[in-house]
Design a protein around this motif. Structure first.
Motif, PDB file in Angstrom:
ATOM      1  N   LEU A   2       0.846  -1.183   0.000  1.00  0.00           N
ATOM      2  CA  LEU A   2       0.000   0.000   0.000  1.00  0.00           C
ATOM      3  C   LEU A   2       0.887   1.241   0.000  1.00  0.00           C
ATOM      4  O   LEU A   2       1.867   1.302   0.741  1.00  0.00           O
ATOM      5  CB  LEU A   2      -0.881  -0.007   1.261  1.00  0.00           C
ATOM      6  CG  LEU A   2      -1.877   1.127   1.385  1.00  0.00           C
ATOM      7  CD1 LEU A   2      -3.171   0.614   1.972  1.00  0.00           C
ATOM      8  CD2 LEU A   2      -1.323   2.251   2.247  1.00  0.00           C
ATOM      9  N   ARG A   3       0.543   2.202  -0.851  1.00  0.00           N
ATOM     10  CA  ARG A   3       1.297   3.457  -0.839  1.00  0.00           C
ATOM     11  C   ARG A   3       0.341   4.633  -0.991  1.00  0.00           C
ATOM     12  O   ARG A   3      -0.690   4.543  -1.665  1.00  0.00           O
ATOM     13  CB  ARG A   3       2.386   3.475  -1.897  1.00  0.00           C
ATOM     14  CG  ARG A   3       1.900   3.494  -3.312  1.00  0.00           C
ATOM     15  CD  ARG A   3       3.066   3.522  -4.291  1.00  0.00           C
ATOM     16  NE  ARG A   3       2.544   3.472  -5.640  1.00  0.00           N
ATOM     17  CZ  ARG A   3       3.103   2.850  -6.642  1.00  0.00           C
ATOM     18  NH1 ARG A   3       4.232   2.206  -6.473  1.00  0.00           N
ATOM     19  NH2 ARG A   3       2.560   2.864  -7.838  1.00  0.00           N
ATOM     20  N   LYS A   4       0.713   5.698  -0.324  1.00  0.00           N
ATOM     21  CA  LYS A   4      -0.030   6.949  -0.412  1.00  0.00           C
ATOM     22  C   LYS A   4       0.996   8.057  -0.299  1.00  0.00           C
ATOM     23  O   LYS A   4       1.706   8.155   0.697  1.00  0.00           O
ATOM     24  CB  LYS A   4      -1.064   7.053   0.704  1.00  0.00           C
ATOM     25  CG  LYS A   4      -1.907   8.307   0.607  1.00  0.00           C
ATOM     26  CD  LYS A   4      -2.943   8.368   1.706  1.00  0.00           C
ATOM     27  CE  LYS A   4      -3.643   9.719   1.607  1.00  0.00           C
ATOM     28  NZ  LYS A   4      -4.163  10.133   2.906  1.00  0.00           N
ATOM     29  N   GLU A   5       1.067   8.846  -1.354  1.00  0.00           N
ATOM     30  CA  GLU A   5       2.069   9.914  -1.457  1.00  0.00           C
ATOM     31  C   GLU A   5       3.454   9.320  -1.255  1.00  0.00           C
ATOM     32  O   GLU A   5       3.846   8.448  -2.018  1.00  0.00           O
ATOM     33  CB  GLU A   5       1.720  11.042  -0.487  1.00  0.00           C
ATOM     34  CG  GLU A   5       0.382  11.694  -0.830  1.00  0.00           C
ATOM     35  CD  GLU A   5      -0.136  12.620   0.245  1.00  0.00           C
ATOM     36  OE1 GLU A   5       0.525  12.818   1.274  1.00  0.00           O
ATOM     37  OE2 GLU A   5      -1.243  13.153   0.047  1.00  0.00           O
ATOM     38  N   LEU A  34       4.404  -2.799   3.238  1.00  0.00           N
ATOM     39  CA  LEU A  34       4.211  -4.099   2.619  1.00  0.00           C
ATOM     40  C   LEU A  34       4.132  -5.158   3.706  1.00  0.00           C
ATOM     41  O   LEU A  34       4.902  -5.129   4.659  1.00  0.00           O
ATOM     42  CB  LEU A  34       5.372  -4.420   1.678  1.00  0.00           C
ATOM     43  CG  LEU A  34       5.297  -5.758   0.949  1.00  0.00           C
ATOM     44  CD1 LEU A  34       5.803  -5.621  -0.472  1.00  0.00           C
ATOM     45  CD2 LEU A  34       6.063  -6.840   1.685  1.00  0.00           C
ATOM     46  N   LEU A  35       3.206  -6.077   3.551  1.00  0.00           N
ATOM     47  CA  LEU A  35       3.132  -7.254   4.411  1.00  0.00           C
ATOM     48  C   LEU A  35       2.992  -8.488   3.512  1.00  0.00           C
ATOM     49  O   LEU A  35       2.193  -8.499   2.572  1.00  0.00           O
ATOM     50  CB  LEU A  35       1.957  -7.166   5.386  1.00  0.00           C
ATOM     51  CG  LEU A  35       2.122  -6.131   6.513  1.00  0.00           C
ATOM     52  CD1 LEU A  35       0.833  -5.998   7.316  1.00  0.00           C
ATOM     53  CD2 LEU A  35       3.279  -6.492   7.428  1.00  0.00           C
ATOM     54  N   LEU A  36       3.786  -9.496   3.803  1.00  0.00           N
ATOM     55  CA  LEU A  36       3.784 -10.736   3.032  1.00  0.00           C
ATOM     56  C   LEU A  36       2.507 -11.534   3.279  1.00  0.00           C
ATOM     57  O   LEU A  36       1.858 -11.374   4.323  1.00  0.00           O
ATOM     58  CB  LEU A  36       5.009 -11.569   3.410  1.00  0.00           C
ATOM     59  CG  LEU A  36       6.362 -10.945   3.037  1.00  0.00           C
ATOM     60  CD1 LEU A  36       7.495 -11.714   3.700  1.00  0.00           C
ATOM     61  CD2 LEU A  36       6.544 -10.886   1.539  1.00  0.00           C
ATOM     62  N   GLU A  85      -2.985   3.815  -3.033  1.00  0.00           N
ATOM     63  CA  GLU A  85      -2.865   2.774  -4.053  1.00  0.00           C
ATOM     64  C   GLU A  85      -2.597   1.456  -3.335  1.00  0.00           C
ATOM     65  O   GLU A  85      -1.681   1.369  -2.508  1.00  0.00           O
ATOM     66  CB  GLU A  85      -1.718   3.077  -5.002  1.00  0.00           C
ATOM     67  CG  GLU A  85      -1.922   4.341  -5.813  1.00  0.00           C
ATOM     68  CD  GLU A  85      -0.701   4.619  -6.677  1.00  0.00           C
ATOM     69  OE1 GLU A  85      -0.804   4.416  -7.891  1.00  0.00           O
ATOM     70  OE2 GLU A  85       0.343   5.002  -6.118  1.00  0.00           O
ATOM     71  N   ILE A  86      -3.400   0.460  -3.631  1.00  0.00           N
ATOM     72  CA  ILE A  86      -3.259  -0.844  -2.990  1.00  0.00           C
ATOM     73  C   ILE A  86      -2.956  -1.882  -4.067  1.00  0.00           C
ATOM     74  O   ILE A  86      -3.649  -1.968  -5.075  1.00  0.00           O
ATOM     75  CB  ILE A  86      -4.535  -1.234  -2.230  1.00  0.00           C
ATOM     76  CG1 ILE A  86      -4.932  -0.134  -1.238  1.00  0.00           C
ATOM     77  CG2 ILE A  86      -4.334  -2.559  -1.511  1.00  0.00           C
ATOM     78  CD1 ILE A  86      -6.299  -0.341  -0.623  1.00  0.00           C
ATOM     79  N   PHE A  87      -1.924  -2.657  -3.806  1.00  0.00           N
ATOM     80  CA  PHE A  87      -1.513  -3.712  -4.726  1.00  0.00           C
ATOM     81  C   PHE A  87      -1.477  -5.033  -3.979  1.00  0.00           C
ATOM     82  O   PHE A  87      -1.183  -5.078  -2.787  1.00  0.00           O
ATOM     83  CB  PHE A  87      -0.116  -3.427  -5.294  1.00  0.00           C
ATOM     84  CG  PHE A  87      -0.037  -2.146  -6.059  1.00  0.00           C
ATOM     85  CD1 PHE A  87      -0.273  -2.125  -7.426  1.00  0.00           C
ATOM     86  CD2 PHE A  87       0.266  -0.950  -5.416  1.00  0.00           C
ATOM     87  CE1 PHE A  87      -0.198  -0.939  -8.138  1.00  0.00           C
ATOM     88  CE2 PHE A  87       0.336   0.238  -6.119  1.00  0.00           C
ATOM     89  CZ  PHE A  87       0.104   0.248  -7.480  1.00  0.00           C
TER      90      PHE A  87
END
Length: 174
Positions: free
Chosen positions: A117-120, A125-127, A162-164
């Motif tokens: 997950l990222r924002k600005e 990250l978690l596995l 943004e979520i991946f």
């Protein structure tokens, strides 16, 4: 092969000997392909280091060797691994799939997906194995990934976030 490479690389770094030579031409094709991976170190069941490379920048064998050293000596949360600890260290390697954008949180599959997950300028990250180890449901997994990124727990609901998702082939020491 990856586990042996990670262990031999770490042993060489810890004890000041020559690291194994990675001759890509002698490795199976999957180990030659660029791939992201994480290496997790545990000692007596406790986290002793975990660092990885999300993007496929280097051949998988090179990524694993580099991340093993990074996990042992450059995880900012923990002191560097010492020679005295080495005999008790267990390794785990997570070979990552490419990231895929998650557009609907209901599609998140706990135990199958890892989260990035990222924002600005903040990211976490978690596995995939983390929520299983912790007994989390999907929403807790999302909230904890926000926390790991230094964001408020509900930041995953923000349209600017943004979520991946990704999957991981996890290799445990036997």
């Amino acid at each position: 092969m990856l586990m042996a490479l990670a262990r031999e690389t770490l042993e060489a770094k810890i004890f000041g000997t020559n690291p194994p030579n990675i001759d890509l031409s002698t490795l199976p094709p999957p180990l030659q392909e660029p791939c992201g991976a994480f290496v997790t170190l545990k000692r007596r069941g406790q986290l002793r280091g975990c660092i990885g490379q999300i993007e496929a920048r280097w051949p998988l064998a090179v990524t694993v060797a580099r991340m093993a050293v990074a996990a042992a000596f450059h995880d900012p949360r923990l002191p560097s691994l010492t020679p005295d600890e080495w005999k008790d260290v267990e390794l785990e390697i997570s070979v990552l799939s490419p990231l895929a954008r998650l557009r609907d949180a209901s599609q998140l599959r706990v135990g199958t997906h890892g989260l990035y997950l990222r924002k600005e300028t903040q990211a976490g990250l978690l596995l995939p194995q983390v929520p299983l180890e912790q007994g989390w449901d999907a929403e807790t997994f999302l909230r904890q990934t926000c926390r790991k990124a230094g964001l408020p727990p509900e930041a995953w609901k923000d349209p600017a976030a943004e979520i991946f998702v990704f999957t991981a082939e996890v290799i445990h020491e036997k």
